[in-house]
Design a protein around this motif. Sequence first.
Motif, PDB file in Angstrom:
ATOM      1  N   LEU A   1      27.613-106.300 -56.896  1.00  0.00           N
ATOM      2  CA  LEU A   1      28.809-106.215 -57.733  1.00  0.00           C
ATOM      3  C   LEU A   1      28.803-104.944 -58.553  1.00  0.00           C
ATOM      4  CD1 LEU A   1      28.062-106.834 -60.955  1.00  0.00           C
ATOM      5  CD2 LEU A   1      27.977-109.179 -60.158  1.00  0.00           C
ATOM      6  N   ASN A   2      29.957-104.637 -59.103  1.00  0.00           N
ATOM      7  CA  ASN A   2      30.122-103.521 -60.020  1.00  0.00           C
ATOM      8  C   ASN A   2      30.938-104.002 -61.210  1.00  0.00           C
ATOM      9  OD1 ASN A   2      30.027-100.648 -60.834  1.00  0.00           O
ATOM     10  ND2 ASN A   2      32.222-100.738 -60.484  1.00  0.00           N
ATOM     11  N   VAL A   3      30.567-103.584 -62.405  1.00  0.00           N
ATOM     12  CA  VAL A   3      31.346-103.912 -63.599  1.00  0.00           C
ATOM     13  C   VAL A   3      32.432-102.853 -63.750  1.00  0.00           C
ATOM     14  CG1 VAL A   3      31.320-104.277 -66.081  1.00  0.00           C
ATOM     15  CG2 VAL A   3      29.389-105.035 -64.700  1.00  0.00           C
ATOM     16  N   VAL A   4      33.675-103.240 -63.529  1.00  0.00           N
ATOM     17  CA  VAL A   4      34.806-102.317 -63.620  1.00  0.00           C
ATOM     18  C   VAL A   4      35.244-102.164 -65.066  1.00  0.00           C
ATOM     19  CG1 VAL A   4      37.173-101.880 -62.846  1.00  0.00           C
ATOM     20  CG2 VAL A   4      35.533-102.966 -61.300  1.00  0.00           C
ATOM     21  N   VAL A   5      35.410-103.293 -65.755  1.00  0.00           N
ATOM     22  CA  VAL A   5      35.709-103.296 -67.189  1.00  0.00           C
ATOM     23  C   VAL A   5      34.704-104.231 -67.845  1.00  0.00           C
ATOM     24  CG1 VAL A   5      37.401-103.802 -68.994  1.00  0.00           C
ATOM     25  CG2 VAL A   5      38.172-102.889 -66.781  1.00  0.00           C
ATOM     26  N   LYS A   6      33.931-103.710 -68.775  1.00  0.00           N
ATOM     27  CA  LYS A   6      32.883-104.497 -69.405  1.00  0.00           C
ATOM     28  C   LYS A   6      33.464-105.661 -70.212  1.00  0.00           C
ATOM     29  CE  LYS A   6      29.639-100.641 -69.965  1.00  0.00           C
ATOM     30  NZ  LYS A   6      28.879 -99.820 -70.956  1.00  0.00           N
ATOM     31  N   GLN A   7      32.624-106.689 -70.386  1.00  0.00           N
ATOM     32  CA  GLN A   7      33.000-107.820 -71.212  1.00  0.00           C
ATOM     33  C   GLN A   7      33.451-107.334 -72.595  1.00  0.00           C
ATOM     34  OE1 GLN A   7      33.322-111.073 -70.628  1.00  0.00           O
ATOM     35  NE2 GLN A   7      33.981-111.350 -72.744  1.00  0.00           N
ATOM     36  N   GLY A   8      34.653-107.791 -73.022  1.00  0.00           N
ATOM     37  CA  GLY A   8      35.175-107.438 -74.335  1.00  0.00           C
ATOM     38  C   GLY A   8      35.975-106.163 -74.380  1.00  0.00           C
ATOM     39  N   GLU A   9      36.208-105.523 -73.214  1.00  0.00           N
ATOM     40  CA  GLU A   9      36.935-104.254 -73.214  1.00  0.00           C
ATOM     41  C   GLU A   9      38.249-104.284 -72.447  1.00  0.00           C
ATOM     42  OE1 GLU A   9      34.421-101.001 -72.134  1.00  0.00           O
ATOM     43  OE2 GLU A   9      32.940-101.435 -73.707  1.00  0.00           O
TER      44      GLU A   9
ATOM     45  N   GLY B   1      52.011-107.004 -71.343  1.00  0.00           N
ATOM     46  CA  GLY B   1      52.478-105.963 -70.437  1.00  0.00           C
ATOM     47  C   GLY B   1      51.659-105.945 -69.167  1.00  0.00           C
ATOM     48  N   ILE B   2      51.746-104.842 -68.450  1.00  0.00           N
ATOM     49  CA  ILE B   2      50.996-104.640 -67.213  1.00  0.00           C
ATOM     50  C   ILE B   2      50.293-103.298 -67.318  1.00  0.00           C
ATOM     51  CG2 ILE B   2      51.145-104.377 -64.702  1.00  0.00           C
ATOM     52  CD1 ILE B   2      53.743-106.075 -64.872  1.00  0.00           C
ATOM     53  N   ILE B   3      48.990-103.298 -67.083  1.00  0.00           N
ATOM     54  CA  ILE B   3      48.224-102.059 -67.119  1.00  0.00           C
ATOM     55  C   ILE B   3      47.813-101.684 -65.702  1.00  0.00           C
ATOM     56  CG2 ILE B   3      47.374-102.505 -69.447  1.00  0.00           C
ATOM     57  CD1 ILE B   3      44.671-103.329 -68.157  1.00  0.00           C
ATOM     58  N   ARG B   4      47.412-100.431 -65.529  1.00  0.00           N
ATOM     59  CA  ARG B   4      46.842-100.020 -64.251  1.00  0.00           C
ATOM     60  C   ARG B   4      45.685 -99.066 -64.507  1.00  0.00           C
ATOM     61  NH1 ARG B   4      51.243 -95.932 -61.288  1.00  0.00           N
ATOM     62  NH2 ARG B   4      51.398 -94.393 -62.979  1.00  0.00           N
ATOM     63  N   MET B   5      44.786 -99.000 -63.532  1.00  0.00           N
ATOM     64  CA  MET B   5      43.594 -98.163 -63.651  1.00  0.00           C
ATOM     65  C   MET B   5      43.079 -97.847 -62.261  1.00  0.00           C
ATOM     66  SD  MET B   5      40.875-101.137 -64.863  1.00  0.00           S
ATOM     67  CE  MET B   5      42.034-101.833 -66.050  1.00  0.00           C
ATOM     68  N   SER B   6      42.124 -96.934 -62.183  1.00  0.00           N
ATOM     69  CA  SER B   6      41.488 -96.643 -60.908  1.00  0.00           C
ATOM     70  C   SER B   6      40.562 -97.796 -60.532  1.00  0.00           C
ATOM     71  CB  SER B   6      40.672 -95.348 -61.016  1.00  0.00           C
ATOM     72  OG  SER B   6      39.466 -95.581 -61.728  1.00  0.00           O
ATOM     73  N   PRO B   7      40.146 -97.882 -59.279  1.00  0.00           N
ATOM     74  CA  PRO B   7      39.235 -98.962 -58.875  1.00  0.00           C
ATOM     75  C   PRO B   7      37.907 -98.956 -59.620  1.00  0.00           C
ATOM     76  CG  PRO B   7      40.233 -97.954 -56.946  1.00  0.00           C
ATOM     77  CD  PRO B   7      40.588 -97.089 -58.113  1.00  0.00           C
ATOM     78  N   LEU B   8      37.569 -97.830 -60.260  1.00  0.00           N
ATOM     79  CA  LEU B   8      36.332 -97.743 -61.024  1.00  0.00           C
ATOM     80  C   LEU B   8      36.567 -98.017 -62.505  1.00  0.00           C
ATOM     81  CD1 LEU B   8      34.613 -94.644 -59.372  1.00  0.00           C
ATOM     82  CD2 LEU B   8      34.158 -97.063 -58.964  1.00  0.00           C
ATOM     83  N   GLY B   9      37.789 -98.412 -62.862  1.00  0.00           N
ATOM     84  CA  GLY B   9      38.093 -98.723 -64.250  1.00  0.00           C
ATOM     85  C   GLY B   9      38.461 -97.523 -65.086  1.00  0.00           C
ATOM     86  N   LYS B  10      38.671 -96.378 -64.462  1.00  0.00           N
ATOM     87  CA  LYS B  10      39.025 -95.162 -65.183  1.00  0.00           C
ATOM     88  C   LYS B  10      40.547 -94.985 -65.196  1.00  0.00           C
ATOM     89  CE  LYS B  10      34.594 -94.298 -65.348  1.00  0.00           C
ATOM     90  NZ  LYS B  10      33.818 -94.493 -66.608  1.00  0.00           N
ATOM     91  N   GLU B  11      41.013 -93.997 -65.960  1.00  0.00           N
ATOM     92  CA  GLU B  11      42.426 -93.612 -65.997  1.00  0.00           C
ATOM     93  C   GLU B  11      43.332 -94.790 -66.372  1.00  0.00           C
ATOM     94  OE1 GLU B  11      43.252 -91.978 -62.171  1.00  0.00           O
ATOM     95  OE2 GLU B  11      41.452 -90.740 -62.188  1.00  0.00           O
ATOM     96  N   ARG B  12      42.858 -95.622 -67.278  1.00  0.00           N
ATOM     97  CA  ARG B  12      43.640 -96.785 -67.687  1.00  0.00           C
ATOM     98  C   ARG B  12      44.904 -96.350 -68.419  1.00  0.00           C
ATOM     99  NH1 ARG B  12      41.679-102.245 -70.900  1.00  0.00           N
ATOM    100  NH2 ARG B  12      43.693-102.766 -71.823  1.00  0.00           N
ATOM    101  N   GLU B  13      46.011 -96.987 -68.101  1.00  0.00           N
ATOM    102  CA  GLU B  13      47.279 -96.718 -68.791  1.00  0.00           C
ATOM    103  C   GLU B  13      48.131 -97.976 -68.812  1.00  0.00           C
ATOM    104  OE1 GLU B  13      50.044 -94.134 -66.673  1.00  0.00           O
ATOM    105  OE2 GLU B  13      48.858 -94.419 -64.840  1.00  0.00           O
ATOM    106  N   VAL B  14      49.026 -98.028 -69.782  1.00  0.00           N
ATOM    107  CA  VAL B  14      49.979 -99.136 -69.868  1.00  0.00           C
ATOM    108  C   VAL B  14      51.158 -98.784 -68.966  1.00  0.00           C
ATOM    109  CG1 VAL B  14      51.455-100.502 -71.365  1.00  0.00           C
ATOM    110  CG2 VAL B  14      49.239 -99.676 -72.211  1.00  0.00           C
ATOM    111  N   TYR B  15      51.396 -99.623 -67.957  1.00  0.00           N
ATOM    112  CA  TYR B  15      52.417 -99.335 -66.953  1.00  0.00           C
ATOM    113  C   TYR B  15      53.768 -99.919 -67.337  1.00  0.00           C
ATOM    114  CZ  TYR B  15      54.545 -98.880 -62.316  1.00  0.00           C
ATOM    115  OH  TYR B  15      55.363 -98.550 -61.274  1.00  0.00           O
ATOM    116  N   ALA B  16      53.783-101.107 -67.936  1.00  0.00           N
ATOM    117  CA  ALA B  16      55.036-101.762 -68.347  1.00  0.00           C
ATOM    118  C   ALA B  16      54.766-102.567 -69.608  1.00  0.00           C
ATOM    119  CB  ALA B  16      55.562-102.676 -67.243  1.00  0.00           C
TER     120      ALA B  16
END
Length: 426
Positions: free
Chosen positions: A172-180, A230-245
């Motif tokens: 497994l990989n942690v994309v977004v850590k617990q609490g983030e 809302g709806i957020i989006r990010m890269s598969p590695l959890g980077k480049e997070r942004e609010v999409y809607a």
Amino acid sequence: MRRFGLASVALAAFLAPFGAWAQGAPAGDAGGKIDTLEKLQGMQSTGTAAAAEIPQTGKRADAIRKTLAKIKLPPGFKIDLYAIVPDARQIAVGPNAGVLFVGTRKTKVYTVTDRDKDRVADEVRPFAPGVTFKDPNAVCFSRDGVLFIGELNRVLSFPAAEFFYENPDVALNVVVKQGELIPASEESFNHSARVCKFGPDGKLYIALGQPHNVPPKDKLDLYAKTGIGGIIRMSPLGKEREVYATGVRNSVGLDFSREDKALWFTDNQVDGMGDDIPPGELNRVSKPGENFGFPWYGGGKIRTVEYKDETPPKDVVFPQVELPPHAADLGMTFYNAKMFPETYRGGIFTAEHGSWNRTQPLGARVMFTPVKDGKAGEPKPFAVGWLTDDGEYLGRPVDVAVLQDGSLLVSDDTTGAIYRISYEAP
């Protein structure tokens, strides 16, 4: 044990090219097993035993089939029990072998396997039993076959899960850590079921329901910044997070149109305003940054009491379709397969979970909405019968997904089952 050892060797060889997928910063397990995630990220054994299978026969299965005999469908369609899956909610269909991964609002994700391809599950068991999940409702696959699981406040990914799920230890990989995923202060039992979907751009989209019926004004800036409501989006590695809607109360259903690549989503609207208002919503996002009106609007163009004297944002996007009030439309999917007649192709199936605070209960059915040239037509009931004339729920549909053969799967967290709807020309 020998089988698992061989599987681990095969997995290590398979994952070598993935690099970042199989690695990541150590992170403790939310359930207190501090070293479990670290070991799995390093592809080391945790000593976890294989999880027990869920029985697929007996009184429970017989009772569910008896209920399904009462479900009404259009001519040529039939519904069958596909699998018994406790607390079944969001469904992710494996893109290669067709193994299902089923999220819940409890602590488990389940795998569902139809080995002989007779369109009835042969085996159902918990996935990654060494990991303690918290509200793992969101399950979805990336375009390259990596499984993502979104929890209340964490996101994990599992490379090659569809091929190595039988091993209790899975990389497994942690994309977004617990609490983030959201601020810890905003964790709640209310509207905590995340949903996820990968877009045509290869990014991961996650809906973040906000925890209030109508949020207080002092929360709006925080929610807009973090994407709650809302709806957020990010890269598969959890980077480049942004609010999409933004302006979304609680979406529990996302999918992308194959026709124009646009994101569509269901939204559940404000409770306590009466039986017949506000309506539920089926929305379409035409560009990043759009606001869909909540909390100034409680659903459709109905203003909320709490914000009736406030000026709504400019250019609020109103729903493509207003859905029946308080029917709780949750999961949705575009139908792009070929089993069903032409009239259903390119349209949207939605699962209505059913009302909980309406004088006359409404919902507990599967709806169909035709879509043409980016515009939605009139929603119509497709599968009905889980709500009796006496107001008793015999089941409560949650999600819909298309199996590889073109049939439609429906999850039900009340009965703990997945149904399969198929079609043969009359």
